[in-house]
Design a protein around this motif. Sequence first.
Motif, short mmCIF file in Angstrom:
data_model
loop_
_atom_site.label_atom_id
_atom_site.label_comp_id
_atom_site.label_asym_id
_atom_site.label_seq_id
_atom_site.Cartn_x
_atom_site.Cartn_y
_atom_site.Cartn_z
N PRO A 139 -27.29 -28.33 -0.73
CA PRO A 139 -27.55 -29.28 -1.81
C PRO A 139 -27.77 -30.73 -1.38
N ARG A 140 -27.72 -31.04 -0.09
CA ARG A 140 -27.86 -32.45 0.32
C ARG A 140 -29.16 -33.04 -0.19
N LYS A 141 -29.13 -34.31 -0.54
CA LYS A 141 -30.33 -35.03 -1.00
C LYS A 141 -31.13 -35.51 0.20
N ALA A 142 -32.44 -35.36 0.11
CA ALA A 142 -33.33 -35.82 1.18
C ALA A 142 -33.21 -37.31 1.37
N GLY A 143 -33.20 -37.74 2.62
CA GLY A 143 -33.19 -39.16 2.95
C GLY A 143 -31.82 -39.80 2.98
N THR A 144 -30.87 -39.27 2.21
CA THR A 144 -29.55 -39.90 2.16
C THR A 144 -28.44 -39.00 2.67
N ASP A 145 -28.68 -37.69 2.67
CA ASP A 145 -27.67 -36.68 2.98
C ASP A 145 -26.50 -36.68 2.00
N GLU A 146 -26.65 -37.39 0.87
CA GLU A 146 -25.65 -37.37 -0.19
C GLU A 146 -25.52 -35.94 -0.72
N ILE A 147 -24.30 -35.54 -1.01
CA ILE A 147 -24.04 -34.23 -1.60
C ILE A 147 -23.74 -34.44 -3.08
N PRO A 148 -24.65 -34.02 -3.95
CA PRO A 148 -24.43 -34.22 -5.38
C PRO A 148 -23.10 -33.60 -5.84
N GLY A 149 -22.40 -34.31 -6.70
CA GLY A 149 -21.16 -33.79 -7.26
C GLY A 149 -19.98 -33.85 -6.32
N LEU A 150 -20.11 -34.55 -5.18
CA LEU A 150 -19.01 -34.58 -4.21
C LEU A 150 -18.72 -36.00 -3.75
N LYS A 151 -17.47 -36.39 -3.86
CA LYS A 151 -17.00 -37.65 -3.28
C LYS A 151 -15.73 -37.34 -2.51
N LEU A 152 -15.69 -37.83 -1.27
CA LEU A 152 -14.55 -37.58 -0.39
C LEU A 152 -13.84 -38.89 -0.07
N ASP A 153 -12.55 -38.81 0.19
CA ASP A 153 -11.86 -40.00 0.69
C ASP A 153 -12.08 -40.10 2.20
N LYS A 154 -11.53 -41.11 2.83
CA LYS A 154 -11.77 -41.32 4.26
C LYS A 154 -11.21 -40.20 5.14
N TYR A 155 -10.36 -39.36 4.56
CA TYR A 155 -9.78 -38.24 5.32
C TYR A 155 -10.51 -36.92 5.06
N GLY A 156 -11.55 -36.97 4.22
CA GLY A 156 -12.30 -35.76 3.91
C GLY A 156 -11.75 -34.95 2.75
N ASN A 157 -10.79 -35.51 2.02
CA ASN A 157 -10.24 -34.84 0.84
C ASN A 157 -11.13 -35.10 -0.38
N PHE A 158 -11.21 -34.12 -1.26
CA PHE A 158 -12.04 -34.26 -2.46
C PHE A 158 -11.46 -35.31 -3.40
N LEU A 159 -12.31 -36.26 -3.80
CA LEU A 159 -11.98 -37.18 -4.89
C LEU A 159 -12.66 -36.70 -6.16
N GLU A 160 -13.88 -36.20 -6.00
CA GLU A 160 -14.64 -35.61 -7.11
C GLU A 160 -15.35 -34.37 -6.58
N PHE A 161 -15.43 -33.34 -7.45
CA PHE A 161 -16.12 -32.12 -7.07
C PHE A 161 -16.77 -31.52 -8.30
N PRO B 118 -21.33 -25.79 7.64
CA PRO B 118 -21.23 -26.85 8.65
C PRO B 118 -21.08 -28.27 8.12
N THR B 119 -21.36 -28.48 6.84
CA THR B 119 -21.11 -29.78 6.22
C THR B 119 -20.23 -29.50 5.00
N PRO B 120 -19.67 -30.51 4.34
CA PRO B 120 -18.73 -30.23 3.24
C PRO B 120 -19.41 -29.79 1.94
N ILE B 121 -20.32 -28.85 2.04
CA ILE B 121 -20.99 -28.32 0.85
C ILE B 121 -20.32 -27.01 0.45
N ALA B 122 -20.55 -26.59 -0.81
CA ALA B 122 -19.90 -25.38 -1.32
C ALA B 122 -20.86 -24.22 -1.49
N ILE B 123 -22.17 -24.46 -1.27
CA ILE B 123 -23.17 -23.41 -1.51
C ILE B 123 -24.36 -23.62 -0.58
N GLU B 124 -24.95 -22.50 -0.15
CA GLU B 124 -26.18 -22.53 0.63
C GLU B 124 -26.98 -21.28 0.27
#
Length: 138
Positions: free
Chosen positions: A34-56, A124-130
């Motif tokens: 689901p990564r966005k082209a150009g930014t590698d942003e993962i829609p619907g996902l925000k992580l804290d600095k430790y990699g824990n989910f803030l939003e999913f 390999p990245t913090p995504i939930a689907i491929e």
Amino acid sequence: MSEKIFAENAPKPVGLYPHARKAGGLLFLSGIGPRKAGTDEIPGLKLDKYGNFLEFDFEAQCRSVFDNVKLVLEECGSSWDKLVDVTVFLVDMKRDFQTYNRVYAEYFKDNQPCRTTCAINALPTPIAIELKCIATAE
């Protein structure tokens, strides 16, 4: 002989592989997330600095994966209605399968390719689907 295809408008692969390969009349897509082209942003996902989910939001990731598959198919000279096989990899089958199945039914209402759904431990990245797909390329 098969042709390697790199889709300009799709997210870049996370390793040394093309977005797709065309062989005969078939188009084989590499795993697409689901990564966005150009930014590698993962829609619907925000992580804290430790990699824990803030939003999913799994549904946002699911829709983004389908949009990315469409992009790759179109850049390869194929289309959504030419998909013949879809393999989905879900990191959390219990949490996400019902949402996936509902969104899948929206996108595949008219075209119903063969489908396999696999529960996996991680991607390999913090995504939930491929998705891994095969389409006709005629």
